[in-house]
Design a protein around this motif. Structure first.
Motif, PDB file in Angstrom:
ATOM      1  N   TYR A   1       0.835  -1.204   0.000  1.00 28.22           N
ATOM      2  CA  TYR A   1       0.000   0.000   0.000  1.00 28.22           C
ATOM      3  C   TYR A   1       0.866   1.248   0.000  1.00 28.22           C
ATOM      4  N   ILE A   2       0.304   2.319  -0.494  1.00 29.84           N
ATOM      5  CA  ILE A   2       0.930   3.645  -0.487  1.00 29.84           C
ATOM      6  C   ILE A   2       0.185   4.493   0.541  1.00 29.84           C
TER       7      ILE A   2
ATOM      8  N   TRP B   1     -16.679  10.484  -1.731  1.00 28.06           N
ATOM      9  CA  TRP B   1     -15.422   9.912  -2.173  1.00 28.06           C
ATOM     10  C   TRP B   1     -14.291  10.367  -1.252  1.00 28.06           C
ATOM     11  N   SER B   2     -13.162   9.718  -1.344  1.00 27.09           N
ATOM     12  CA  SER B   2     -12.026  10.039  -0.479  1.00 27.09           C
ATOM     13  C   SER B   2     -11.597  11.488  -0.705  1.00 27.09           C
ATOM     14  N   PRO B   3     -11.525  12.296   0.350  1.00 28.43           N
ATOM     15  CA  PRO B   3     -11.143  13.699   0.183  1.00 28.43           C
ATOM     16  C   PRO B   3      -9.638  13.854  -0.010  1.00 28.43           C
TER      17      PRO B   3
ATOM     18  N   ASP C   1     -11.436   4.542  -5.722  1.00 26.81           N
ATOM     19  CA  ASP C   1     -11.387   3.093  -5.946  1.00 26.81           C
ATOM     20  C   ASP C   1     -10.112   2.495  -5.370  1.00 26.81           C
ATOM     21  N   LEU C   2      -8.974   3.183  -5.541  1.00 30.89           N
ATOM     22  CA  LEU C   2      -7.713   2.687  -4.998  1.00 30.89           C
ATOM     23  C   LEU C   2      -7.728   2.662  -3.480  1.00 30.89           C
ATOM     24  N   VAL C   3      -8.361   3.666  -2.880  1.00 29.33           N
ATOM     25  CA  VAL C   3      -8.489   3.680  -1.421  1.00 29.33           C
ATOM     26  C   VAL C   3      -9.360   2.512  -0.958  1.00 29.33           C
TER      27      VAL C   3
END
Length: 355
Positions: free
Chosen positions: A122-123, A178-180, A146-148
């Motif tokens: 993971y990053i 969505w991820s902020p 989506d990646l999160v």
């Protein structure tokens, strides 16, 4: 107020704790002609960690991928203790139009490649590196989210982009769940302060931590360049592989900038610090700055940079630095700050600004 690398700060509107100076790994590898060999890169990494640092910054194409590969090796034993930040957007394969840009294909391909080079699952923090002016923001935000959700990225961020696009993206992310975005990486230093017009106030309002890159203006604020370099700027080739040529090509050597360096030198002499420490410390004085990225190439440079955490300015010294580097706020900021304009909305009433 003196700091240490383990004086951790929250990154934007998140609970992630990071050091006030991030270790920039663009100098890890010699492919660009001026970086550090593997052993020196390892010493830089180890010294930063020993001092309590936990925030490492790289990108998918830094030193042709060597930066990420070296970090994948160096972080093998302490990966969970670190906050690894990388970026996507820059062209990874010349001639392949989809190997760069902000779109979904480039995003997913770049992240998969970075995960392999970094030797991790993971990053921690993924930045959009450079705005491409073509990809719809909904495509970017949905791809990041989506990646999160897949667990390949924990937090998302952005850099080198107009302020109005960032605020628009943050509003869309909030409205759609969505991820902020949690961080904004921009060039910010005593020489380049135009981010104070819109980018930094926007970041404050929208919940992004500001992460300055090139806080020493490509080395200009270290005092290593002088008036003689102004003459050389007109004749020096930009492709000779030196950091000096890059600085010249970026237009950082001007009479105005060297006049700012003169004041930095004066304050450094008065306070018993180096010009580099003064330049870095000035950047960290801004309460909107979470962490500045230092890009040392030698252990001596790293130790000098870390000394910025112990710099305290007098009010007079801070005022001199601010005055020497002041910028025109431009429209509408200058107009809205005039007493005559304020009188139109407040009369003679006193209204304290929101902080």
């Amino acid at each position: 107020m003196s700091l240490t690398l383990d004086s951790y700060r929250l990154l934007g509107r998140s609970g992630l704790r990071v050091s006030p100076l991030a270790l920039g790994a663009a100098t890890f590898g010699t492919e660009w002609g001026w970086g550090a060999e593997r052993d020196e890169s390892r010493r830089l990494f180890d010294r930063y960690i020993e001092h309590g640092g936990n925030f490492i910054d790289t990108a998918d194409t830094y030193t042709g991928g060597s930066s990420e590969r070296l970090l994948g090796e160096f972080t093998r034993d302490n990966r969970e203790s670190l906050v690894l930040a990388t970026k996507y957007s820059t062209l990874r394969r010349p001639g392949d139009p989809n190997s760069g840009g902000n779109h979904r294909k480039a995003l997913f391909s770049s992240v998969e490649s970075s995960l392999g080079r970094l030797n991790t699952d993971y990053i921690d923090l993924l930045y959009l590196h450079l705005w491409d002016f073509t990809t719809p923001v909904e495509e970017i935000l949905r791809g990041m989210d989506d990646l999160v959700r897949q667990g390949k990225v924990l937090y998302v961020a952005i850099s080198n982009i107009p302020a109005w696009q960032v605020s628009r993206m943050q509003a869309i992310a909030d409205l759609r769940g969505w991820s902020p975005l949690v961080a904004l990486q921009i060039e910010y230093n005593l020489i380049e302060r135009t981010g104070e017009r819109d980018l930094i106030p926007m970041a404050r309002e929208m919940g992004l931590g500001v992460i300055p890159w090139s806080p020493l203006a490509g080395g200009v604020l270290t005092g290593k360049y002088g008036r003689d370099d102004l003459n050389a700027a007109a004749t020096t080739a930009t492709g000779d592989g030196t950091r000096r040529s890059v600085t010249i090509a970026n237009g950082a050597l001007t009479e105005r900038n060297l006049a700012i360096v003169d004041v930095v030198r004066e304050v450094a002499a008065e306070s018993g610090h180096t010009p580099a420490q003064v330049g870095l410390a000035w950047t960290l004085r801004n309460p909107d700055v979470t962490a500045a990225i230092i890009g040392a190439r030698t252990s001596a440079q790293l130790e000098d940079n870390l000394g910025a955490l112990g710099v305290d300015f007098t009010a007079a010294q801070a005022a001199r630095l601010d005055a020497a580097s002041a910028i025109d706020p431009g429209f509408p900021h200058a107009m809205l700050a005039r007493d005559t304009t304020l009188a139109l909305t407040r009369g003679d009433l006193r209204v304290e600004p929101r902080r």
